[in-house]
Motif scaffolding. Structure first.
Motif, PDB file in Angstrom:
ATOM      1  N   LEU A  93       1.140  -1.432  -0.211  1.00  0.00           N
ATOM      2  CA  LEU A  93      -0.360  -0.347  -0.088  1.00  0.00           C
ATOM      3  C   LEU A  93       1.014   1.170   0.387  1.00  0.00           C
ATOM      4  CD1 LEU A  93      -2.843   0.589   0.174  1.00  0.00           C
ATOM      5  CD2 LEU A  93      -2.692   0.787   2.884  1.00  0.00           C
ATOM      6  N   ALA A  94       2.005   1.203   0.436  1.00  0.00           N
ATOM      7  CA  ALA A  94       2.515   2.075   0.893  1.00  0.00           C
ATOM      8  C   ALA A  94       3.017   2.719  -0.461  1.00  0.00           C
ATOM      9  CB  ALA A  94       3.503   2.273   1.805  1.00  0.00           C
ATOM     10  N   LEU A  95       4.010   1.793  -1.294  1.00  0.00           N
ATOM     11  CA  LEU A  95       4.495   1.436  -2.090  1.00  0.00           C
ATOM     12  C   LEU A  95       3.312   2.603  -3.534  1.00  0.00           C
ATOM     13  CD1 LEU A  95       6.870  -0.612  -4.865  1.00  0.00           C
ATOM     14  CD2 LEU A  95       4.398  -0.934  -5.371  1.00  0.00           C
ATOM     15  N   LEU A  96       2.238   1.456  -3.238  1.00  0.00           N
ATOM     16  CA  LEU A  96       0.974   2.390  -4.553  1.00  0.00           C
ATOM     17  C   LEU A  96       0.981   3.516  -4.256  1.00  0.00           C
ATOM     18  CD1 LEU A  96      -0.891  -0.833  -4.482  1.00  0.00           C
ATOM     19  CD2 LEU A  96       0.760   0.155  -6.381  1.00  0.00           C
ATOM     20  N   VAL A  97       0.927   4.338  -2.870  1.00  0.00           N
ATOM     21  CA  VAL A  97       0.264   5.140  -2.677  1.00  0.00           C
ATOM     22  C   VAL A  97       2.035   6.601  -2.749  1.00  0.00           C
ATOM     23  CG1 VAL A  97       0.088   7.033  -0.702  1.00  0.00           C
ATOM     24  CG2 VAL A  97      -1.225   5.031  -0.530  1.00  0.00           C
ATOM     25  N   GLY A  98       3.450   5.928  -2.775  1.00  0.00           N
ATOM     26  CA  GLY A  98       3.962   7.113  -3.166  1.00  0.00           C
ATOM     27  C   GLY A  98       4.574   6.619  -4.017  1.00  0.00           C
ATOM     28  N   ALA A  99       3.773   6.150  -4.863  1.00  0.00           N
ATOM     29  CA  ALA A  99       3.984   5.789  -6.555  1.00  0.00           C
ATOM     30  C   ALA A  99       2.962   6.868  -7.021  1.00  0.00           C
ATOM     31  CB  ALA A  99       3.942   4.397  -7.232  1.00  0.00           C
ATOM     32  N   LEU A 100       1.794   6.919  -6.768  1.00  0.00           N
ATOM     33  CA  LEU A 100       0.807   7.716  -7.013  1.00  0.00           C
ATOM     34  C   LEU A 100       0.723   9.066  -6.821  1.00  0.00           C
ATOM     35  CD1 LEU A 100      -2.490   5.431  -6.290  1.00  0.00           C
ATOM     36  CD2 LEU A 100      -1.420   5.931  -8.718  1.00  0.00           C
ATOM     37  N   ALA A 101       1.342   9.065  -5.370  1.00  0.00           N
ATOM     38  CA  ALA A 101       2.207  10.791  -5.230  1.00  0.00           C
ATOM     39  C   ALA A 101       2.843  11.350  -6.621  1.00  0.00           C
ATOM     40  CB  ALA A 101       2.227  10.745  -4.518  1.00  0.00           C
ATOM     41  N   GLY A 102       3.593  10.522  -6.249  1.00  0.00           N
ATOM     42  CA  GLY A 102       5.073  10.584  -7.303  1.00  0.00           C
ATOM     43  C   GLY A 102       4.586  10.892  -9.026  1.00  0.00           C
ATOM     44  N   SER A 103       3.715  10.486  -9.155  1.00  0.00           N
ATOM     45  CA  SER A 103       3.785  10.600 -10.679  1.00  0.00           C
ATOM     46  C   SER A 103       3.060  12.213 -10.943  1.00  0.00           C
ATOM     47  CB  SER A 103       2.635   9.076 -10.993  1.00  0.00           C
ATOM     48  OG  SER A 103       1.767   9.348 -12.463  1.00  0.00           O
ATOM     49  N   ALA A 104       1.804  11.606  -9.962  1.00  0.00           N
ATOM     50  CA  ALA A 104       0.913  13.520 -10.026  1.00  0.00           C
ATOM     51  C   ALA A 104       1.619  14.203  -9.386  1.00  0.00           C
ATOM     52  CB  ALA A 104      -0.031  12.927  -8.759  1.00  0.00           C
ATOM     53  N   LEU A 105       3.112  14.383  -8.795  1.00  0.00           N
ATOM     54  CA  LEU A 105       3.934  15.696  -9.182  1.00  0.00           C
ATOM     55  C   LEU A 105       5.027  16.099 -10.084  1.00  0.00           C
ATOM     56  CD1 LEU A 105       4.145  15.518  -5.438  1.00  0.00           C
ATOM     57  CD2 LEU A 105       3.448  16.861  -6.140  1.00  0.00           C
TER      58      LEU A 105
END
Length: 145
Positions: A93-105
């Motif tokens: 879950l932390a990996l997915l949230v981090g990837a989504l947040a990083g992708s948005a930024l």
């Protein structure tokens, strides 16, 4: 429900050594001990593929069991599944949230960096949970006769 009712069936092992209030128990088989029962997960089959040598665990020995004695090692019902959930779901879950947040930024590079940062946060969270639950008897194996 009593503590005995909330325990798993357990797996058999032999006491290989006694170290103070703890015993080193060499397990006879991997898994929960229900591998050959109907509805068992077959974890013993997987364990034999991954680990051919006998497994030895440090377990509290309040009854003062002697070296060579056969014992049944149990854990509280639900503690294995709860631990597996923490160990697998939280980092994922932390990996997915981090990837989504990083992708948005920052697009693709941000997604990669965010995924790495998420894994690091997941690992740190697991280390913290491990330290917090180290002395918790709900997550400790115990010797039952």
């Amino acid at each position: 429900m009593s503590e005995r009712d909330s325990m798993t069936g357990g797996a058999w092992g032999s006491i290989a050594a006694v170290d103070g209030d703890d015993a080193l128990v060499r397990m006879d088989e991997g898994g929960c001990g229900r591998c050959r029962e109907p509805g068992g997960c077959g974890g013993n089959n997987v364990a034999s593929l991954l680990c051919a040598t006998p497994r030895t665990f440090r377990v509290p020995n309040p009854d003062g069991r002697a070296v060579g004695e056969r014992v049944r090692v149990r854990v509280l019902a639900g503690s294995v599944s709860r631990s597996a959930l923490y160990a697998y779901a939280f980092p994922l879950l932390a990996l997915l949230v981090g990837a989504l947040a990083g992708s948005a930024l920052a697009g693709e590079a941000g997604a990669i960096g965010g995924a790495i940062a998420g894994l690091l946060v997941g690992w740190l969270g697991l280390r913290r949970a491990q330290r917090r639950h180290t002395g918790d008897c709900r997550f400790q194996p115990s010797i039952r006769s």
